[in-house]
Design an enzyme around this catalytic site. Structure first.
Site, short mmCIF file in Angstrom:
data_model
loop_
_atom_site.label_atom_id
_atom_site.label_comp_id
_atom_site.label_asym_id
_atom_site.label_seq_id
_atom_site.Cartn_x
_atom_site.Cartn_y
_atom_site.Cartn_z
N ARG A 15 0.84 -1.20 0.00
CA ARG A 15 0.00 0.00 0.00
C ARG A 15 0.88 1.26 0.00
NH1 ARG A 15 -3.63 -1.53 5.14
NH2 ARG A 15 -1.65 -2.52 5.69
N LYS A 75 1.51 1.81 7.22
CA LYS A 75 1.84 1.00 8.39
C LYS A 75 2.74 1.74 9.36
CE LYS A 75 0.75 -2.38 9.47
NZ LYS A 75 -0.43 -2.62 10.36
N TYR A 94 -1.03 4.48 10.63
CA TYR A 94 -1.39 3.51 11.66
C TYR A 94 -0.18 3.32 12.57
CZ TYR A 94 -5.57 2.12 9.04
OH TYR A 94 -6.78 2.11 8.40
N HIS A 96 -0.67 1.46 16.21
CA HIS A 96 -0.91 0.25 17.02
C HIS A 96 0.18 0.10 18.09
CE1 HIS A 96 -4.10 -0.97 14.30
NE2 HIS A 96 -3.28 -0.86 13.28
N GLU A 118 -5.82 4.77 13.76
CA GLU A 118 -6.74 3.84 14.43
C GLU A 118 -7.43 4.41 15.66
OE1 GLU A 118 -2.73 2.87 16.36
OE2 GLU A 118 -3.45 3.38 14.34
N ARG A 203 -26.13 -4.42 19.50
CA ARG A 203 -25.44 -4.76 18.25
C ARG A 203 -25.92 -6.10 17.70
NH1 ARG A 203 -24.20 -3.17 13.62
NH2 ARG A 203 -22.48 -4.29 12.62
N VAL A 239 -12.18 -8.61 17.75
CA VAL A 239 -12.45 -7.70 18.86
C VAL A 239 -11.50 -6.51 18.82
CG1 VAL A 239 -13.39 -9.49 20.34
CG2 VAL A 239 -10.95 -9.00 20.41
N LEU A 240 -11.97 -5.38 19.33
CA LEU A 240 -11.15 -4.17 19.34
C LEU A 240 -11.50 -3.31 20.53
CD1 LEU A 240 -9.18 -2.16 17.88
CD2 LEU A 240 -11.23 -1.14 16.87
N ASP A 270 -2.78 -6.85 15.30
CA ASP A 270 -2.13 -5.54 15.37
C ASP A 270 -2.17 -4.96 16.78
OD1 ASP A 270 -1.05 -4.96 12.85
OD2 ASP A 270 -3.00 -4.44 12.04
N ASN A 300 -0.61 -7.39 8.70
CA ASN A 300 -1.03 -6.38 7.71
C ASN A 300 -1.80 -7.07 6.59
OD1 ASN A 300 1.42 -7.61 6.82
ND2 ASN A 300 1.86 -5.90 5.45
#
Length: 372
Positions: A15, A75, A94, A96, A118, A203, A239-240, A270, A300
């Site tokens: 990318r 990244k 990003y 992380h 993020e 949700r 999950v985040l 990540d 990634n």
């Protein structure tokens, strides 16, 4: 502002931080854009395409980092890139940081202004710069999981779609956010038996309205997670917790009760991963096996489909890049609390509460710095 876009150097990362269309837009606002030569090759955009959009082509990353006032990447910066950052320079990418204390220390040592895609929010508390890549990763998770389930790749030998007279594969999706919803969509489209688990009844109700009886939903208690995981062929970790380390929902002890050849795809890798046995892998060597269970933990994932990913990401990040370039980072952050939520590191200090908590670092108030 002088904006630099280096070529990504993470393993199999194709990318690029800006598309030619983004360059043209930033140039129209009076900003100068520098692109490292070959940065857009992975998305089918050569140096000439960027030059036509108004960019200057730089021969190497060192010259680009030395000249640019703001670095726009995809990244997290690798150690060599962190060491090229300087005090006051804006880094927009990003990060992380929660599971990566080495990177956090290097960014603090650099004195740069590190704003993470993020953790930027919107007026509804969503993560607009994470969402495009979460959509890609969620859809890819089923794709790579299906391949990993093939016997030659260590899997159980199950076809997710099944065939007449043979039931489909079972998919358990942990988390009903953007990643989980997109994973469920693709798995259902393939004909799999899909269960999605989440802590929010609201949700789950939305997902039920969206997919009806084709999708099974469950409230994510420990017992429900165990029930789903022990019977699934493919488990997708989606999950985040914004800015923080992901919770470990599947423990090593649970692996012993899973079927041999089941596949775990950890999209949360990540942020440290949501399976206790997860460790980051690469596109070169994407899987490993623990107690007969295949783990896919590529950090990634969207980098494997760079053209789709780059155009999706660039259209989301462009308005924020314009704010930073047009007004400078202090004025832009003062004016926009949602962009301010993206500030992770500034002038050697941690500025985001979840990052500070995860790293055991002192949290500093960005308001005081912005008022100075």
């Amino acid at each position: 502002m002088l904006i630099g876009v280096p070529k990504e150097i993470k393993n199999h990362e194709y990318r690029v931080g800006l598309t030619p269309a983004s360059v043209r837009e930033l140039s129209a606002h009076g900003h100068k854009i520098m692109i490292e030569t070959g940065a857009g090759a992975g998305i089918g955009m050569d140096d000439a395409a960027y030059q036509r959009a108004g960019a200057e082509i730089m021969a190497d990353a060192a010259g680009l980092f030395a000249a640019a006032e703001m670095i726009v990447k995809v990244k997290e910066p690798q150690p060599a890139e962190c060491r090229m950052l300087r005090p006051g320079q804006i880094l927009f990418t990003y990060l992380h940081l929660a599971p990566d204390p080495e990177q956090a220390k290097l960014l603090m040592d650099s004195g740069c202004i590190a704003i993470a895609y993020e953790t930027v929010t919107d007026e509804r508390g969503r993560l607009p710069l994470l969402a495009p890549m979460s959509e890609v990763a969620g859809r890819m998770a089923v794709q790579v999981g299906a391949v990993s389930l093939q016997k030659a790749n260590g899997g159980f030998g199950v076809l997710l779609a099944g065939v007449p007279g043979v039931p489909p594969g079972r998919v358990a999706v942990l988390g009903g956010g953007v990643v989980g919803t997109n994973a469920a969509r693709i798995a259902l489209g393939m004909g799999a038996d899909v269960t999605i688990l989440d802590k929010s009844i609201g949700r789950l109700a939305q997902l039920d309205d969206l997919y009806g009886p084709h999708l099974k939903t469950a409230f994510a208690t420990t017992e429900a997670i165990e029930e789903a995981v022990f019977h699934a062929d493919l488990i997708i970790g989606a999950v985040l917790v914004p800015g923080a380390s992901a919770p470990k929902l599947v423990t090593r002890a649970m692996l012993g009760q899973m079927r041999r050849g089941a596949v775990l795809v950890d999209v949360a890798i990540d942020q440290g991963g949501c399976f206790e046995t997860s460790r980051p892998t690469t596109h070169d060597d994407p899987t490993y096996i623990v107690e007969g269970v295949v783990h896919y933990c590529v950090a990634n994932m969207p980098g494997a489909v760079p053209r789709t990913s780059t155009f999706a990401l660039a259209q989301a990040t462009l308005p924020y890049a314009l704010k930073l370039a047009d007004h400078g980072w202090k004025a832009a952050l003062r004016a926009d609390p949602h962009l301010l939520a993206g500030l992770n590191v500034a002038e050697g200090r941690i500025m985001h509460p979840a990052v500070a908590a995860a790293l055991g670092e002192t949290l500093h108030d960005p308001g005081r710095m912005l008022a100075a």
